[in-house]
Motif scaffolding. Structure first.
Motif, mmCIF file in Angstrom:
data_model
loop_
_atom_site.group_PDB
_atom_site.id
_atom_site.type_symbol
_atom_site.label_atom_id
_atom_site.label_comp_id
_atom_site.label_asym_id
_atom_site.label_seq_id
_atom_site.Cartn_x
_atom_site.Cartn_y
_atom_site.Cartn_z
ATOM 1 N N MET A 1 -19.277 5.653 -0.194
ATOM 2 C CA MET A 1 -19.946 5.540 -1.489
ATOM 3 C C MET A 1 -19.483 4.337 -2.316
ATOM 4 O O MET A 1 -20.318 3.635 -2.891
ATOM 5 C CB MET A 1 -19.778 6.831 -2.289
ATOM 6 C CG MET A 1 -20.931 7.785 -2.151
ATOM 7 S SD MET A 1 -22.503 6.970 -2.423
ATOM 8 C CE MET A 1 -23.530 7.935 -1.371
ATOM 9 N N PRO A 2 -18.154 4.100 -2.422
ATOM 10 C CA PRO A 2 -17.769 2.954 -3.248
ATOM 11 C C PRO A 2 -18.455 1.672 -2.793
ATOM 12 O O PRO A 2 -18.881 0.860 -3.616
ATOM 13 C CB PRO A 2 -16.247 2.862 -3.032
ATOM 14 C CG PRO A 2 -15.824 4.208 -2.612
ATOM 15 C CD PRO A 2 -16.988 4.806 -1.874
ATOM 16 N N GLN A 3 -18.594 1.510 -1.471
ATOM 17 C CA GLN A 3 -19.222 0.286 -0.983
ATOM 18 C C GLN A 3 -20.731 0.321 -1.162
ATOM 19 O O GLN A 3 -21.343 -0.678 -1.553
ATOM 20 C CB GLN A 3 -18.904 0.087 0.493
ATOM 21 C CG GLN A 3 -17.437 -0.110 0.748
ATOM 22 C CD GLN A 3 -17.170 -0.423 2.199
ATOM 23 O OE1 GLN A 3 -17.635 -1.425 2.714
ATOM 24 N NE2 GLN A 3 -16.437 0.434 2.874
ATOM 25 N N LEU B 1 -19.457 -6.185 -13.694
ATOM 26 C CA LEU B 1 -18.968 -5.247 -12.693
ATOM 27 C C LEU B 1 -19.018 -5.874 -11.302
ATOM 28 O O LEU B 1 -18.081 -5.745 -10.511
ATOM 29 C CB LEU B 1 -19.834 -3.985 -12.731
ATOM 30 C CG LEU B 1 -19.260 -2.749 -12.075
ATOM 31 C CD1 LEU B 1 -17.968 -2.359 -12.754
ATOM 32 C CD2 LEU B 1 -20.253 -1.610 -12.162
ATOM 33 N N GLU B 2 -20.113 -6.577 -11.022
ATOM 34 C CA GLU B 2 -20.218 -7.220 -9.705
ATOM 35 C C GLU B 2 -19.099 -8.229 -9.512
ATOM 36 O O GLU B 2 -18.505 -8.304 -8.439
ATOM 37 C CB GLU B 2 -21.562 -7.933 -9.581
ATOM 38 C CG GLU B 2 -22.690 -7.029 -9.153
ATOM 39 C CD GLU B 2 -24.000 -7.778 -9.180
ATOM 40 O OE1 GLU B 2 -24.175 -8.669 -8.342
ATOM 41 O OE2 GLU B 2 -24.827 -7.480 -10.042
ATOM 42 N N ARG B 3 -18.823 -9.015 -10.551
ATOM 43 C CA ARG B 3 -17.736 -9.996 -10.430
ATOM 44 C C ARG B 3 -16.410 -9.305 -10.211
ATOM 45 O O ARG B 3 -15.606 -9.711 -9.388
ATOM 46 C CB ARG B 3 -17.664 -10.852 -11.700
ATOM 47 C CG ARG B 3 -18.451 -12.131 -11.616
ATOM 48 C CD ARG B 3 -17.945 -13.122 -12.654
ATOM 49 N NE ARG B 3 -17.815 -12.514 -13.974
ATOM 50 C CZ ARG B 3 -18.831 -12.355 -14.810
ATOM 51 N NH1 ARG B 3 -20.019 -12.766 -14.469
ATOM 52 N NH2 ARG B 3 -18.636 -11.807 -15.990
ATOM 53 N N LYS B 4 -16.196 -8.205 -10.948
ATOM 54 C CA LYS B 4 -14.910 -7.521 -10.875
ATOM 55 C C LYS B 4 -14.689 -6.926 -9.486
ATOM 56 O O LYS B 4 -13.587 -6.906 -8.981
ATOM 57 C CB LYS B 4 -14.861 -6.414 -11.938
ATOM 58 C CG LYS B 4 -13.476 -5.862 -12.143
ATOM 59 C CD LYS B 4 -13.488 -4.706 -13.113
ATOM 60 C CE LYS B 4 -13.960 -3.459 -12.433
ATOM 61 N NZ LYS B 4 -13.887 -2.276 -13.289
ATOM 62 N N LEU B 5 -15.770 -6.423 -8.874
ATOM 63 C CA LEU B 5 -15.625 -5.741 -7.593
ATOM 64 C C LEU B 5 -15.693 -6.704 -6.416
ATOM 65 O O LEU B 5 -15.625 -6.301 -5.271
ATOM 66 C CB LEU B 5 -16.719 -4.680 -7.437
ATOM 67 C CG LEU B 5 -16.651 -3.545 -8.448
ATOM 68 C CD1 LEU B 5 -17.776 -2.574 -8.235
ATOM 69 C CD2 LEU B 5 -15.320 -2.828 -8.362
ATOM 70 N N GLN B 6 -15.834 -7.977 -6.714
ATOM 71 C CA GLN B 6 -15.907 -8.978 -5.649
ATOM 72 C C GLN B 6 -14.555 -9.058 -4.939
ATOM 73 O O GLN B 6 -13.566 -9.383 -5.551
ATOM 74 C CB GLN B 6 -16.264 -10.323 -6.292
ATOM 75 C CG GLN B 6 -16.381 -11.469 -5.332
ATOM 76 C CD GLN B 6 -17.600 -11.323 -4.450
ATOM 77 O OE1 GLN B 6 -18.636 -10.872 -4.877
ATOM 78 N NE2 GLN B 6 -17.429 -11.688 -3.201
ATOM 79 N N THR B 7 -14.517 -8.729 -3.652
ATOM 80 C CA THR B 7 -13.218 -8.757 -2.965
ATOM 81 C C THR B 7 -13.211 -9.702 -1.781
ATOM 82 O O THR B 7 -12.253 -9.752 -1.043
ATOM 83 C CB THR B 7 -12.842 -7.362 -2.461
ATOM 84 O OG1 THR B 7 -13.905 -6.894 -1.644
ATOM 85 C CG2 THR B 7 -12.579 -6.403 -3.586
#
Lengths: 432, 256
Positions: free
Chosen positions: A349-351, A424-430
């Motif tokens: 789910m997180p992904q 949020l998208e930037r923050k979750l960019q890994t």
């Protein structure tokens, strides 16, 4: 032969770049006049912008703020800017501002929706931003009941009884799943609260109310209106459609035939029907199915329909995210011994949600704007109110100002959702 | 080399027993009548042409693939369709994949502690210590706070090995662990696997790295068309292959 050896004795100072390589001139050259077609397009675009603004800006600013009717407005503008000048009559916003915000909510109780609205930010902050204390989530959990109580008023025991239902469900799950299996526990966890809410909670609440009266003045649903109504429907719809959508998306992928058929049927049915139809069903048809004498709140019915509608779309958005995950992620989680719920919650789910963020937020924005459709079934959201305001002799003929203002407020909400999703998208960019 | 191998102890305790296993994909018969007993401490290399069913075979061992006929026993637990048994076996059997399958949304350390915390219910701090221990073992403790997307392929595969080891498995399965890697990264992964073998881990490796097979394996299995065609000690297998199919395969991969 000349001597080629050379030794530098002093270092050169840095010099400012030539004018063509810095500042506004370089920017203009790079972005607007880099070649002939671009230059032509830039000039045309500038002209178009000028053309629109040269009409809109004078209209917006040659305005009247303090008139009591459209005619007063017009004469005030004519007096200042000369006969024939067209200007915006913002007075209508000024005059009806509180109504556009609160509808017909009793004015001495305005503080309640305001407090509920402000507390909403406290409640969603720990969900939206990490780095805040985890304990704030507890407030988030009780916020829906608190907001319900603040908005509709009445006995505090009623929302407390609803919370008690959840607590009972949790208890039932603990006790029953220990005695039998977790599946039976889950069924008990659903059944017990439903039975409690249907048959017992009302009487218990009344009884407790007669012993310890804890109530504030109650406000009927037909007093709700304006942006308060839009935000109430929108926020409840948004916060419920995501979890329901997740469940539906998982159900659609389930190996259990019945679960799968129910989920697919629900999604395809709801998605195949216009929202306005569902709203009509909510406002008129639903009452025929209820036992006579039941008074099922109209706003509640609308909220249920809007939520179901949004969840069906949400389910498909999330299914898209699930489909985008490589099979290896499922296998990686499986090979470590995580069970289905663990791998779904921690790995899948997180992904999947992260992939779906842009689409999820699009759905949210769509849902929030769709709340204006409730005006068609007679609820007084801003659009419904604007029709009413214009039906009034004083403001008959005001169109642009009202719709413009409503559009602006909606745009502010939708734009902030969109900005948050980008954050949020930037923050979750890994990745790299 | 031969000396190094003798040091490795193979006990007569059975780790994995596969009896008369058959598997179909639809009507396609992928695995035909597989019988295989793996003893504790064995290092088995499975090789064969692509499509021969070697990956499917080891994926059946931890039930990533379901078999239709026959019996698989892992560590004394019979592999049935009971989910509890499957989860129990999976937590005892580590697996490394060709494409690593690290979780890209979690840091390296979180990748390694996820299963110990949630499956083994080990306290977070302890799980992190174990994870750091194994990350040191695969020689990348300094990457612990990075994300998988920021690491090279070889580093990612070593993280994947460390992640499996954090569950303290008794058996490790490797499904072509070096096939997706650049040549210069293959060695670092193989070195990690050799080190693991020297510690006595029971391993089944599907790989085309014949050097690794010679150096580490105590048994090489050759599969073709869903069947075990030949199995032998590496020395014998490479120098004196018996079946024609094996000879052809070896001449093709060792030919240049």
């Amino acid at each position: 032969m000349t001597d080629v050896s050379y030794v530098r004795t002093e270092m050169l100072e840095e010099k400012a770049p030539p004018v063509s390589q810095a500042g506004i001139i370089k920017w203009l050259r790079d972005n607007m006049f880099s070649n002939i077609p671009n230059s032509i397009l830039s000039i045309v675009a500038l002209w178009a912008i000028y053309y629109v603004l040269s009409d809109v800006l004078p209209w917006a600013f040659q305005s009247s703020w303090n008139a009591n009717s459209l005619n007063e407005c017009r004469s005030a503008i004519a007096a200042v800017y000369g006969e024939g000048a067209s200007g915006a009559c913002w007075s209508v916003i000024h005059d009806r501002f509180l109504q556009l915000i609160f509808g017909f909510y009793p004015s001495e109780l305005y503080w309640r929706p305001v407090v509920a609205f402000l507390l909403m930010f406290v409640a969603i902050a720990p969900v939206l931003f990490d780095g805040l204390p985890k304990k704030m989530l507890r407030f988030t959990m009780i916020y829906p009941f608190l907001a319900f109580w603040l908005l509709w008023g009445g006995s505090l025991w009623f929302p407390l009884m609803i919370i008690a239902g959840f607590a009972l469900g949790y208890l039932a799950f603990g006790v029953v799943s220990k005695m039998t299996s977790s599946l039976v526990g889950m069924i008990a966890a659903v059944l017990v609260p439903i039975l409690w809410w249907l048959f017992l909670s009302g009487d218990v609440a009344t009884m407790l109310q007669s012993i310890i009266p804890l109530s504030i003045e109650s406000v009927a649903s037909d007093k709700f209106g304006g942006f308060m109504l839009s935000i109430t429907i929108g926020v409840i719809g948004i916060s419920l459609s995501l979890p329901i959508g997740i469940v539906l998306a998982l159900g659609r992928q389930s190996d259990l035939m019945i679960v799968k058929v129910i989920c697919v049927g629900f999604i395809e049915f709801i998605r195949g029907v216009p929202l306005i139809t569902l709203l009509f069903v909510a406002s008129t048809l639903l009452n025929y199915f209820m036992p006579p004498g039941t008074n099922f709140d109209l706003i509640l019915r609308v909220i249920i329909m809007v939520t179901l509608f949004a969840s069906a779309y949400m389910a498909e958005v999330i299914r898209g995210g699930l489909a985008a995950l490589p099979k290896g992620q499922y296998e990686g989680a499986d090979s470590l011994g995580l069970d289905f719920w663990q791998s779904t919650r921690l790995v899948i789910m997180p992904q999947a949600l992260k992939i779906s963020i842009p689409n999820i937020v699009s759905s949210f924005i769509g849902l929030f704007k769709d709340t204006t459709l409730v005006s068609i079934i007679g609820l007084l959201d801003p659009i419904g109110l604007s029709t009413n305001i214009r039906a009034n002799m004083e403001w008959n003929g005001v169109i642009w100002e009202l719709y413009g203002f409503i559009a602006l407020v909606f745009w502010l909400f939708c734009f902030s959702m969109s900005r948050y999703s980008m954050y949020l998208e930037r923050k979750l960019q890994t990745g790299h | 080399m031969a000396n190094a191998k003798k040091k490795l102890i193979v006990s007569d305790e059975v780790a994995i027993q596969i009896e008369n296993m058959n598997k179909w994909y639809g009507s396609f018969h992928v695995l035909k009548d597989i019988n295989l007993t793996v003893y504790r401490g064995e290092r088995i290399v499975v090789c064969g042409p692509s499509g021969s069913g070697k990956s499917t075979l080891i994926r059946c061992v931890n039930a990533l693939e379901e078999h239709q006929e026959g019996k698989i026993t892992v560590d004394g637990t019979h592999l049935s369709s009971d989910l509890k048994n499957i989860d129990a076996i999976r937590s005892e059997v580590g697996m490394c994949f060709q494409h690593f399958n690290l979780f890209p949304h979690l840091s390296i350390l979180e990748n390694c502690t996820l299963a110990p915390i949630w499956v083994r219910k080990i306290p977070k701090k302890e799980a992190e210590e174990t994870a750091m221990h194994f990350l040191e073992k695969v020689k990348i403790p300094e990457q612990a706070d990075k994300y998988p997307g920021q690491l090279s392929g070889g580093q990612q595969q070593r993280v994947a090995i460390a992640r499996s080891l954090c569950m303290q498995p008794r058996i490790m399965l490797f499904d072509e662990p070096t096939s997706a890697l650049d040549p210069e990264m293959i060695k670092e992964v193989l070195d990690t696997m050799i080190e693991l073998a020297e510690e006595g881990m029971t391993m089944i490796c599907v790989t085309h790295e014949m050097g690794f097979a010679r150096q580490v394996a105590n048994r090489v299995i050759f599969m073709d068309a869903g069947q075990i065609v030949e199995q032998n000690e590496p020395e014998q297998f490479f120098n004196n292959p018996q079946s024609e199919r094996t000879q052809l395969f070896l001449s093709q991969i060792l030919g240049h």
